[in-house]
Design an enzyme around this catalytic site. Structure first.
Site, PDB file in Angstrom:
ATOM      1  N   LYS A 205       0.663  -1.359   0.475  1.00 50.29           N
ATOM      2  CA  LYS A 205      -0.226   0.374  -0.215  1.00 50.29           C
ATOM      3  C   LYS A 205       0.975   1.186  -0.111  1.00 50.29           C
ATOM      4  CE  LYS A 205      -3.706  -0.457   2.424  1.00 50.29           C
ATOM      5  NZ  LYS A 205      -4.733  -0.104   3.501  1.00 50.29           N
TER       6      LYS A 205
ATOM      7  N   TYR B 268       7.572  -6.455  -1.518  1.00 49.06           N
ATOM      8  CA  TYR B 268       8.439  -5.054  -1.596  1.00 49.06           C
ATOM      9  C   TYR B 268       8.655  -4.542  -2.903  1.00 49.06           C
ATOM     10  CZ  TYR B 268      12.312  -1.758  -0.558  1.00 49.06           C
ATOM     11  OH  TYR B 268      13.085  -1.191   0.372  1.00 49.06           O
TER      12      TYR B 268
END
Ligand code: NAD
Length: 321
Positions: free
Chosen positions: A94, A148
């Site tokens: 997010k 990531y």
């Protein structure tokens, strides 16, 4: 003259706090923003008494509002070490996606120049060595590290789209492993892990056979690179890191010599998708920014070791957040 105003997200983290210090030193009015998910107010508490520093406790994945004008935004909010982003994968995705979108929207609204913190992880487990910016990478989107790596790849993509379609002034930095004071001893990265183990009198854990390589950049060098890129007129990604490559086994041996520990190295299985080699090609940073690292690993690691030694003893056994 009224000072330039800069918003720094991830301000209470390792790199964000050093950036706050640098921009304060340069005479800026600094707005630091952080939700403290991995950061620590201790890193910036020395700035709270300054009239040209403000702190906003806010999650940048939610709509961002800051009063007044902004000249620059540095988007550094994101969990950054595998131990963190494996524990909070959704927040990691997010902040890389929604958080970046919010920062870009703010940059557009305020007519500010924005620099986003990308990473060497966009190269994944690279098939090209050393990695130059025109290499597109080798990332497993559904592996544990994908949260990531892909968030950062999306970050680059949406940043370029805002540049192209909304004429926002954007900068993208690809940061390679950086170390220095204010890293967390328990963040799972090689340098704090080795030093923490040496200070606790434990064996040093190397994953795999230790032949995998990393290139470690001292934080002051990185901050200088960020400053120069922000002030440049170059919108495409630029690698900033130290090309001085070392295997993790040799690095553990260096830490053993530096700390004088009598412990030995123990080997554990390699985590999934762990990159085998990492070394930046910094030709672009040299030519475009006149930047190259100045601090040797010997000096940088010694300063960082002194910092870790100076921490209260309870930091040595503190568990990750
Ligand atoms: P860090 O964990 O010390 O700092 C990150 C900061 O961001 C923390 O203070 C955390 O609380 C904050 N944060 C996270 N999610 C947030 C959110 N949704 N809203 C507001 N704040 C939030 O990590 P770091 O090493 O300082 O890394 C900073 C940035 O640099 C990250 O974007 C990271 O991906 C990038 N980077 C770091 C390295 C490195 O070697 N340290 C390498 C490549 C890229």
């Amino acid at each position: 003259m009224t000072p330039k105003r800069i918003l720094i997200t991830g301000a209470a983290g390792f790199l964000g706090s050093h950036l706050c210090d640098r921009f304060i030193k340069e005479g800026f009015h600094v707005l630091g923003m952080d939700n403290l998910i991995t950061g620590d107010l201790k890193n910036i508490e020395h700035l709270f008494r300054l009239p040209n520093f403000e702190f906003y406790h806010h999650d940048v994945s939610k709509f961002i509002h800051v009063p007044g004008e902004l000249d620059y935004i540095l988007h550094f909010a994101s969990p950054a070490s595998p131990i963190d982003y494996l524990k909070i994968p959704i927040q990691t995705l997010k902040v890389g996606a929604l958080g970046t979108h919010n920062c870009l929207g703010l940059a557009k609204a305020k007519k500010a120049r924005i620099l986003v913190a990308s990473t060497s992880e966009v190269y994944g487990d690279p098939l090209v060595h050393p990695q130059s910016e025109d290499y597109w990478g080798n990332v497993n989107p559904v592996g544990p590290r994908g949260v990531y790596d892909e968030a950062k790849r999306f970050m680059e993509s949406i940043t370029m789209a805002y540049h192209t379609f909304h004429q926002v002034e954007t900068r993208i930095i690809r940061i390679f492993n950086t170390y220095g004071p204010r890293m967390r001893l328990n963040d799972g990265r090689a340098l704090p892990a080795f030093i923490g183990q040496a200070l606790r009198g434990e064996d040093l854990t190397v994953f795999g056979d230790g032949s995998q390589t990393r290139s470690f950049c001292y934080v002051d060098d990185l901050i200088e690179g960020i400053y120069r890129l922000l002030m440049s007129d170059y919108a495409y990604p630029v690698n900033v890191g130290n090309p001085d490559e070392i295997s993790l086994r040799e690095f553990a041996e260096e830490i053993i010599r530096l700390t004088g520990t009598t412990q030995k190295i123990v080997y554990k299985p390699l985590p999934t998708d762990d990159p085998k080699q990492r070394k930046p090609d910094i030709t672009k940073a040299k030519t475009l920014l006149g930047w190259e690292p100045k601090v040797s690993r010997a000096d940088g690691v010694r300063i960082t070791y002194e910092y870790f030694k100076s921490l209260p003893s309870e930091e040595l056994t503190k568990q990750p957040k």
